[in-house]
Design a protein around this motif. Structure first.
Motif, PDB file in Angstrom:
ATOM      1  N   UNK A 199       0.830  -1.207   0.000  1.00  0.00           N
ATOM      2  CA  UNK A 199       0.000   0.000   0.000  1.00  0.00           C
ATOM      3  C   UNK A 199       0.862   1.255   0.000  1.00  0.00           C
ATOM      4  N   UNK A 200       1.964   1.231   0.742  1.00  0.00           N
ATOM      5  CA  UNK A 200       2.844   2.399   0.788  1.00  0.00           C
ATOM      6  C   UNK A 200       3.376   2.730  -0.599  1.00  0.00           C
ATOM      7  N   UNK A 201       3.766   1.721  -1.341  1.00  0.00           N
ATOM      8  CA  UNK A 201       4.264   1.949  -2.693  1.00  0.00           C
ATOM      9  C   UNK A 201       3.171   2.526  -3.593  1.00  0.00           C
ATOM     10  N   UNK A 202       1.957   2.013  -3.467  1.00  0.00           N
ATOM     11  CA  UNK A 202       0.843   2.512  -4.272  1.00  0.00           C
ATOM     12  C   UNK A 202       0.474   3.937  -3.873  1.00  0.00           C
ATOM     13  N   UNK A 203       0.529   4.235  -2.579  1.00  0.00           N
ATOM     14  CA  UNK A 203       0.220   5.581  -2.095  1.00  0.00           C
ATOM     15  C   UNK A 203       1.211   6.592  -2.659  1.00  0.00           C
ATOM     16  N   UNK A 204       2.500   6.236  -2.650  1.00  0.00           N
ATOM     17  CA  UNK A 204       3.518   7.125  -3.207  1.00  0.00           C
ATOM     18  C   UNK A 204       3.219   7.428  -4.675  1.00  0.00           C
ATOM     19  N   UNK A 205       2.862   6.404  -5.422  1.00  0.00           N
ATOM     20  CA  UNK A 205       2.540   6.591  -6.838  1.00  0.00           C
ATOM     21  C   UNK A 205       1.320   7.488  -7.001  1.00  0.00           C
ATOM     22  N   UNK A 206       0.319   7.320  -6.143  1.00  0.00           N
ATOM     23  CA  UNK A 206      -0.880   8.156  -6.207  1.00  0.00           C
ATOM     24  C   UNK A 206      -0.580   9.616  -5.911  1.00  0.00           C
ATOM     25  N   UNK A 207       0.250   9.860  -4.918  1.00  0.00           N
ATOM     26  CA  UNK A 207       0.650  11.231  -4.597  1.00  0.00           C
ATOM     27  C   UNK A 207       1.392  11.844  -5.783  1.00  0.00           C
ATOM     28  N   UNK A 259      -3.067  19.879   0.498  1.00  0.00           N
ATOM     29  CA  UNK A 259      -2.449  18.596   0.831  1.00  0.00           C
ATOM     30  C   UNK A 259      -2.541  17.686  -0.389  1.00  0.00           C
ATOM     31  N   UNK A 260      -1.389  17.174  -0.824  1.00  0.00           N
ATOM     32  CA  UNK A 260      -1.366  16.234  -1.942  1.00  0.00           C
ATOM     33  C   UNK A 260      -1.493  14.833  -1.362  1.00  0.00           C
ATOM     34  N   UNK A 261      -2.603  14.178  -1.596  1.00  0.00           N
ATOM     35  CA  UNK A 261      -2.838  12.830  -1.084  1.00  0.00           C
ATOM     36  C   UNK A 261      -2.935  11.854  -2.244  1.00  0.00           C
ATOM     37  N   UNK A 262      -2.991  10.577  -1.926  1.00  0.00           N
ATOM     38  CA  UNK A 262      -3.117   9.573  -2.980  1.00  0.00           C
ATOM     39  C   UNK A 262      -4.507   9.571  -3.602  1.00  0.00           C
ATOM     40  N   UNK A 263      -5.440  10.314  -2.991  1.00  0.00           N
ATOM     41  CA  UNK A 263      -6.799  10.382  -3.522  1.00  0.00           C
ATOM     42  C   UNK A 263      -7.098  11.717  -4.209  1.00  0.00           C
ATOM     43  N   UNK A 264      -6.156  12.640  -4.169  1.00  0.00           N
ATOM     44  CA  UNK A 264      -6.369  13.940  -4.791  1.00  0.00           C
ATOM     45  C   UNK A 264      -5.740  15.042  -3.962  1.00  0.00           C
TER      46      UNK A 264
END
Length: 359
Positions: free
Chosen positions: A139-147, A333-338
């Protein structure tokens, strides 16, 4: 499991291979790159406490795997003994550092898995914990990509980006948080420059951020912390992107000491100030920055540099590791969701309360 890496020359920050935890010792960078196998809960605690593994997301992943390491001797006992040891080891690991919410967040996730599991024996329960730790890592890797994807539009051709401390690949197991948009922009061929604050007293900007950005081929310039406002005054900085160790419900956030000064300077010069915030670092249970516990570290970190004294003997020292920046200095705030904009208390809760933030 290996981390995503924007450059091939640096080992994964954290790896779990054949039931063993391997950590990159960040205190030895950039002079040498050393990965060690960490085999006891006491060693994991020391690695986190001594900043040998650091960065809020990386701490969360390391804590989850560290709890698995701690529970390996308990696999042969009863389920009751396993649960008792799990509670004890989780509390111990949680005491390693107080400010980054990811530490307790990762541990609580494993504790919830254990509480809800219908495991036949201690060995089966251990395997469930490992599976959850691996899930946190992925999940951490995916979150970084989303950000990175949501922050990419902030990086314009020819712009100057200022960052403070290290919220890069070394602080996570992926592309980093604050650096993820930078790496993605670089991969797309966008030409821009980065100014990296050195980040006294432990120089995470000089030792880590400047190092990893240089290794990845980005146009990076190292500056002292006191130069940041001057770079802004000269028109060299168009956007500031920093990371965070804890974001309160109202948008106040804690990050490495010196971040508040950068935010104040950015407001004065009308420069957008963004915070890269993975959901694992959002703490909706903490109302405001006034409620965030700030870690105070050893005097030696301030009075010595490179092992040599740089201050008068017995001088009084303050060494808070973090400061709190109020939400009204934050553009978004730049998040993995927007990208989340003002009002933060309403918008962060709307985006994450249903299933996102740390608790």
């Amino acid at each position: 499991m290996a981390s995503q890496s924007p450059f091939p020359t640096l080992p994964a920050t954290i790896a779990w291979r054949e039931d063993a935890l391997y950590l990159l010792d960040q205190t030895r960078l950039p002079q040498e790159s050393v990965v060690e196998r960490v085999t006891t809960v006491e060693e994991v605690w020391r690695w986190i406490h001594e900043l040998r593994v650091r960065g809020a997301p990386a701490i969360g992943v390391a804590a989850a795997y560290g709890l698995c390491v701690a529970m390996q001797p308990a696999r042969q006992g009863t389920l009751g003994e396993f649960h008792a040891a799990l509670k004890q080891h989780a509390a111990y690991l949680d005491s390693a550092r107080p400010t980054a919410v990811n530490l307790s967040w990762g541990l609580k996730r494993l504790m919830r898995v254990a509480q809800r599991a219908d495991a036949a024996d201690a060995k089966a329960l251990y395997e469930l914990l490992v599976a959850e730790a691996v899930q946190i890592h992925e999940e951490d890797q995916a979150i970084c990509a989303g950000i990175g994807e949501h922050g990419l539009s902030l990086i314009k051709p020819g712009c100057g980006v200022l960052t403070h401390c290290n919220a890069g690949a070394l602080a996570t197991t992926g592309l980093g948080t604050a650096t993820a948009p930078l790496y993605m922009a670089h991969q797309k061929g966008i030409a821009f420059r980065v100014f990296a604050d050195e980040t006294r007293p432990l120089l995470q900007g000089a030792r880590l951020t400047a190092y990893e950005l240089q290794q990845a081929g980005l146009d990076v310039t190292l500056i002292t912390d006191s130069m940041a406002a001057s770079m802004m005054a000269q028109g060299l900085v168009n956007v500031v992107i920093v990371g965070t160790d804890r974001v309160a419900a109202n948008g106040d956030f804690a990050n490495k000491i010196g971040t508040l000064s950068v935010a104040i300077a950015a407001r004065y010069y009308n420069i957008p100030f963004y915070v890269a915030c993975p959901s694992s670092t959002l703490d909706l249970q903490t109302a405001s920055g006034a409620d965030i516990v700030i870690e105070e570290r050893r005097d030696h970190e301030v009075t010595h540099l490179g092992g040599r004294g740089i201050a008068p003997p017995a001088i009084r020292v303050r060494n808070p590791a973090f400061d709190v920046t109020p939400h009204d200095l934050v553009t978004g705030f730049i998040t993995e969701r927007g990208v989340v904009e003002q009002p933060f208390e309403k918008n962060l809760a709307a985006l994450f309360a249903a299933g996102g933030g740390a608790s």
